[in-house]
Design a protein around this motif. Structure first.
Motif, PDB file in Angstrom:
ATOM      1  N   HIS A  48     -10.889   7.869 -16.505  1.00  0.00           N
ATOM      2  CA  HIS A  48     -10.831   6.548 -15.886  1.00  0.00           C
ATOM      3  C   HIS A  48      -9.752   5.746 -16.604  1.00  0.00           C
ATOM      4  N   GLN A  81       0.492   2.297  -8.349  1.00  0.00           N
ATOM      5  CA  GLN A  81      -0.590   3.165  -7.886  1.00  0.00           C
ATOM      6  C   GLN A  81      -0.277   4.656  -8.015  1.00  0.00           C
ATOM      7  N   LEU A  97      -7.885  11.198  -8.144  1.00  0.00           N
ATOM      8  CA  LEU A  97      -8.947  11.094  -7.140  1.00  0.00           C
ATOM      9  C   LEU A  97      -8.909   9.765  -6.403  1.00  0.00           C
ATOM     10  N   SER A  98      -8.687   8.681  -7.145  1.00  0.00           N
ATOM     11  CA  SER A  98      -8.658   7.364  -6.514  1.00  0.00           C
ATOM     12  C   SER A  98      -7.731   6.440  -7.288  1.00  0.00           C
ATOM     13  N   THR A  99      -7.176   5.499  -6.567  1.00  0.00           N
ATOM     14  CA  THR A  99      -6.290   4.514  -7.184  1.00  0.00           C
ATOM     15  C   THR A  99      -6.419   3.201  -6.437  1.00  0.00           C
ATOM     16  N   LYS A 100      -6.370   2.136  -7.185  1.00  0.00           N
ATOM     17  CA  LYS A 100      -6.428   0.804  -6.592  1.00  0.00           C
ATOM     18  C   LYS A 100      -5.576  -0.105  -7.462  1.00  0.00           C
ATOM     19  N   SER A 128      -6.414   0.440 -11.288  1.00  0.00           N
ATOM     20  CA  SER A 128      -7.587   1.228 -11.646  1.00  0.00           C
ATOM     21  C   SER A 128      -7.433   2.614 -11.007  1.00  0.00           C
ATOM     22  N   GLN A 129      -7.507   3.656 -11.827  1.00  0.00           N
ATOM     23  CA  GLN A 129      -7.324   5.024 -11.339  1.00  0.00           C
ATOM     24  C   GLN A 129      -8.367   5.945 -11.950  1.00  0.00           C
TER      25      GLN A 129
END
Length: 180
Positions: A48, A81, A97-100, A128-129
């Motif tokens: 994270h 991102q 997996l995810s990014t914001k 945030s990733q």
């Protein structure tokens, strides 16, 4: 409790409290150009990453006062991102997996007389990733590519939580690698 459970619990607390800390610091702490904050936690196969950095460090200004600046902010968010903002050991086999990403500039508005008001807020970016690493034992460092991509960025204060414990450091243009 075993160490993994403790680490997992601390990671949850760490990342749940970060938005509150960021909001509090936005209103109460000094806004320092060139200095961002990087929080990271390793939980099992997951990495994270959360970064908060002054807008001046990314786009060279502190408030959005024109459509051109709004476009620059949008382009910066796209760049922030990207998984390639960080270099992770190839052997860790990490996948994003995810990014914001977003910004915290207070919106500007016109009053009843059509006058534009800037409330003096500072533009801050947040990213945030979450990465999944198939070989988490090989995840022993992270390199910030922020400094080579954004000329005004000078340092990142790192707070990390891994199965080895809690650590901190400061990354700089000449020292962009954090080992854990």
């Amino acid at each position: 409790m075993n160490q993994r459970t403790i680490c997992r619990s601390l990671a949850v607390i760490f990342f749940m409290s970060t938005p509150v800390m960021a909001e509090t610091s936005r209103h109460h702490a000094a806004h320092v150009h060139g200095a961002g904050q990087l929080n990271l936690a390793v939980e099992g196969k997951l990495l994270h990453i959360e970064m908060t950095i002054p807008g001046h460090d990314i786009v060279g200004f502190e408030s959005i006062t024109s459509p051109e600046r709004e476009q620059q902010v949008d382009q910066a968010i796209e760049r922030l991102q990207q998984a390639s903002m960080w270099h992770l050991p190839t052997s860790a086999q990490c996948t994003l997996l995810s990014t914001k990403a977003g910004h915290s500039a207070e919106s500007h508005h016109d009053d009843d007389h059509g006058h534009h008001h800037d409330h003096g807020s500072h533009l801050d970016f947040t990213v945030s990733q979450v990465f999944e690493c198939n070989n988490p034992k090989a995840l022993t460092e992270i390199e910030a590519r922020l400094f080579e991509r954004f000329a005004n960025s000078e340092s990142l204060k790192v707070q990390a939580l891994t199965d080895k414990g809690q650590m901190s450091a400061t990354l700089k243009r000449g020292k962009p690698v954090f080992r854990f």
